[in-house]
Design an enzyme around this catalytic site. Structure first.
Site, PDB file in Angstrom:
ATOM      1  N   SER A 155       0.570   0.070  -7.046  1.00  0.00           N
ATOM      2  CA  SER A 155      -1.153   0.470  -7.011  1.00  0.00           C
ATOM      3  C   SER A 155      -1.538   0.725  -8.333  1.00  0.00           C
ATOM      4  O   SER A 155      -0.716   0.998  -9.450  1.00  0.00           O
ATOM      5  CB  SER A 155      -1.022   1.506  -6.080  1.00  0.00           C
ATOM      6  OG  SER A 155      -2.300   2.240  -6.210  1.00  0.00           O
ATOM      7  N   TYR A 166       1.023  10.269  -3.166  1.00  0.00           N
ATOM      8  CA  TYR A 166       0.969   9.046  -3.455  1.00  0.00           C
ATOM      9  C   TYR A 166       0.998   8.484  -4.959  1.00  0.00           C
ATOM     10  O   TYR A 166       1.899   7.535  -5.162  1.00  0.00           O
ATOM     11  CB  TYR A 166      -0.507   8.533  -3.033  1.00  0.00           C
ATOM     12  CG  TYR A 166      -0.739   7.236  -2.940  1.00  0.00           C
ATOM     13  CD1 TYR A 166      -0.105   6.318  -1.690  1.00  0.00           C
ATOM     14  CD2 TYR A 166      -1.438   6.563  -3.739  1.00  0.00           C
ATOM     15  CE1 TYR A 166      -0.435   4.808  -1.423  1.00  0.00           C
ATOM     16  CE2 TYR A 166      -1.437   4.982  -3.789  1.00  0.00           C
ATOM     17  CZ  TYR A 166      -1.079   4.189  -2.589  1.00  0.00           C
ATOM     18  OH  TYR A 166      -1.322   2.802  -2.479  1.00  0.00           O
TER      19      TYR A 166
HETATM   20  P1  NAD Z   1      -1.622  -0.967   6.153  1.00  0.00           P
HETATM   21  O1  NAD Z   1      -1.878   0.493   6.513  1.00  0.00           O
HETATM   22  O2  NAD Z   1      -2.557  -2.052   6.451  1.00  0.00           O
HETATM   23  O3  NAD Z   1      -0.100  -1.688   6.374  1.00  0.00           O
HETATM   24  C1  NAD Z   1       1.013  -0.779   6.148  1.00  0.00           C
HETATM   25  C2  NAD Z   1       2.137  -1.230   6.884  1.00  0.00           C
HETATM   26  O4  NAD Z   1       3.148  -0.469   6.827  1.00  0.00           O
HETATM   27  C3  NAD Z   1       1.792  -1.014   8.620  1.00  0.00           C
HETATM   28  O5  NAD Z   1       2.107  -2.336   9.242  1.00  0.00           O
HETATM   29  C4  NAD Z   1       2.638  -0.026   9.024  1.00  0.00           C
HETATM   30  O6  NAD Z   1       3.062  -0.010  10.296  1.00  0.00           O
HETATM   31  C5  NAD Z   1       3.784   0.008   8.093  1.00  0.00           C
HETATM   32  N1  NAD Z   1       4.715   1.378   7.805  1.00  0.00           N
HETATM   33  C6  NAD Z   1       3.975   2.524   7.750  1.00  0.00           C
HETATM   34  N2  NAD Z   1       4.839   3.486   7.864  1.00  0.00           N
HETATM   35  C7  NAD Z   1       6.003   2.719   7.981  1.00  0.00           C
HETATM   36  C8  NAD Z   1       7.297   3.190   8.174  1.00  0.00           C
HETATM   37  N3  NAD Z   1       7.594   4.417   8.230  1.00  0.00           N
HETATM   38  N4  NAD Z   1       8.424   2.334   8.548  1.00  0.00           N
HETATM   39  C9  NAD Z   1       8.061   1.057   8.498  1.00  0.00           C
HETATM   40  N5  NAD Z   1       6.924   0.461   8.278  1.00  0.00           N
HETATM   41  C10 NAD Z   1       5.897   1.340   7.897  1.00  0.00           C
HETATM   42  O7  NAD Z   1      -1.502  -0.694   4.614  1.00  0.00           O
HETATM   43  P2  NAD Z   1      -1.885  -1.736   3.206  1.00  0.00           P
HETATM   44  O8  NAD Z   1      -3.097  -1.263   2.706  1.00  0.00           O
HETATM   45  O9  NAD Z   1      -1.348  -3.164   3.407  1.00  0.00           O
HETATM   46  O10 NAD Z   1      -0.632  -1.160   2.112  1.00  0.00           O
HETATM   47  C11 NAD Z   1       0.368  -1.749   1.870  1.00  0.00           C
HETATM   48  C12 NAD Z   1       1.079  -1.328   0.497  1.00  0.00           C
HETATM   49  O11 NAD Z   1       0.132  -1.537  -0.615  1.00  0.00           O
HETATM   50  C13 NAD Z   1       1.280   0.179   0.516  1.00  0.00           C
HETATM   51  O12 NAD Z   1       2.149   0.583  -0.436  1.00  0.00           O
HETATM   52  C14 NAD Z   1      -0.018   0.830  -0.195  1.00  0.00           C
HETATM   53  O13 NAD Z   1       0.448   1.874  -1.071  1.00  0.00           O
HETATM   54  C15 NAD Z   1      -0.241  -0.501  -1.365  1.00  0.00           C
HETATM   55  N6  NAD Z   1      -1.499  -0.324  -1.763  1.00  0.00           N
HETATM   56  C16 NAD Z   1      -2.716  -0.607  -0.921  1.00  0.00           C
HETATM   57  C17 NAD Z   1      -4.059  -0.490  -1.470  1.00  0.00           C
HETATM   58  C18 NAD Z   1      -5.166  -0.482  -0.661  1.00  0.00           C
HETATM   59  O14 NAD Z   1      -6.313  -0.228  -1.128  1.00  0.00           O
HETATM   60  N7  NAD Z   1      -5.060  -0.936   0.823  1.00  0.00           N
HETATM   61  C19 NAD Z   1      -3.937  -0.394  -2.729  1.00  0.00           C
HETATM   62  C20 NAD Z   1      -3.054  -0.378  -3.575  1.00  0.00           C
HETATM   63  C21 NAD Z   1      -1.635  -0.148  -3.107  1.00  0.00           C
END
Ligand code: NAD
Length: 250
Positions: free
Chosen positions: A132, A145
């Site tokens: 991120s 985080y």
């Molecule tokens: P999201 O909530 O849409 O999806 C996350 C997925 O992870 C879900 O399917 C959830 O069921 C799964 N998950 C959560 N806890 C879990 C566990 N204990 N075991 C197995 N699976 C688990 O999230 P996203 O926004 O797509 O984020 C994905 C990644 O991208 C993360 O690492 C997040 O930090 C990173 N990220 C997101 C953003 C943003 O703005 N959305 C920005 C930068 C980085």
């Protein structure tokens, strides 16, 4: 334009049932990879796997002790599963901090550890860590985080140094705010800790540092992941590629 340049490759995507992970599943499957979706949400993982003709691995990746002796084969590992908690440090629930570090630091380490022997044996591998902009910059109220993502950056660079002689690359992808359920879920929390209405969170909190005032789309992140998985990125390792609309240019 898609070529099937990843045919014969297996991709393991954690958190592949939603958001960025799901977009990565579509991107890599379109390029010919066999996709394994590792997610704790069994129904969503099964649905996602069906859309890419892949398979689901239902697993709670925060239960890291259960991963100590894992053996798992994959040519491409996408460490993506993640969660968010927003609170000032003095109110931050200690178990929430530990949960975030188990899921977002320990599990990636244990998965890298599990897949490296197979990658080394085949002389080829791609580790792609969805970090991120918070792997490079801090924001208030996100101590767990931000510290977990900074740790993931260190793990990624170490894996790059160890994997280089074996044909294995390791990189981070560092998006700003992406339009996913993870972001939608934190709007209420951000409104509370910043003392502003929910309607103002995206413009006043999420996009303040960004030169381009919109959220990143999951497919944009996935396209970068697809390129990092390709042959064209064979000399890219130990790197962190931002996709943050200019946030980290400050
Ligand atoms: P999201 O909530 O849409 O999806 C996350 C997925 O992870 C879900 O399917 C959830 O069921 C799964 N998950 C959560 N806890 C879990 C566990 N204990 N075991 C197995 N699976 C688990 O999230 P996203 O926004 O797509 O984020 C994905 C990644 O991208 C993360 O690492 C997040 O930090 C990173 N990220 C997101 C953003 C943003 O703005 N959305 C920005 C930068 C980085």
């Amino acid at each position: 334009m898609h070529t099937r340049d990843l045919a014969e490759r297996t991709a393991l995507i954690t958190g592949g049932a939603s958001g960025i992970g799901l977009a990565c599943a579509h991107e890599l499957a379109a390029r010919g990879a066999h996709v394994v979706i590792a997610d704790r949400d069994a129904d969503a993982a099964a649905r996602a796997a069906a859309t890419v003709d892949g398979e689901a691995w239902v697993v709670d990746l925060s239960d890291t002790r259960a991963l100590d002796d894992l053996t798992r084969d994959a040519d491409i590992l996408i460490n993506n599963a993640g969660i968010q908690r927003v609170a000032p440090i003095e109110d931050f629930v200690p178990d929430d901090f530990r949960l975030i570090h188990r899921l977002m630091v320990e599990a990636p380490f244990l998965l890298v550890r599990a897949v490296l022997p197979g990658m080394y044996a085949r002389g080829w591998g791609r580790i792609i860590n969805i970090s991120s902009v918070h792997g490079l910059r801090a924001s208030p109220f996100k101590s767990a985080y931000v510290s977990a993502k900074h740790a993931l950056e260190g793990l990624s660079k170490t894996a790059a140094l160890e994997g280089g002689p074996h044909g294995v690359t390791s990189n981070c992808v560092d998006p700003g705010y992406v339009r996913t359920p993870l972001v939608e879920k934190q709007i209420a929390d951000q409104a509370r800790v910043h003392g502003i209405p929910e309607s103002e969170v995206v413009q006043k909190v999420m996009l303040t540092e960004s030169a381009i005032k919109r959220l990143v789309e999951p497919a944009e992140v996935a396209s970068l992941v697809g390129w990092l998985a390709s042959e064209h990125a064979g000399m890219v390792t130990g790197a962190s590629y931002t996709m943050d609309g200019g946030w980290s240019a400050r």
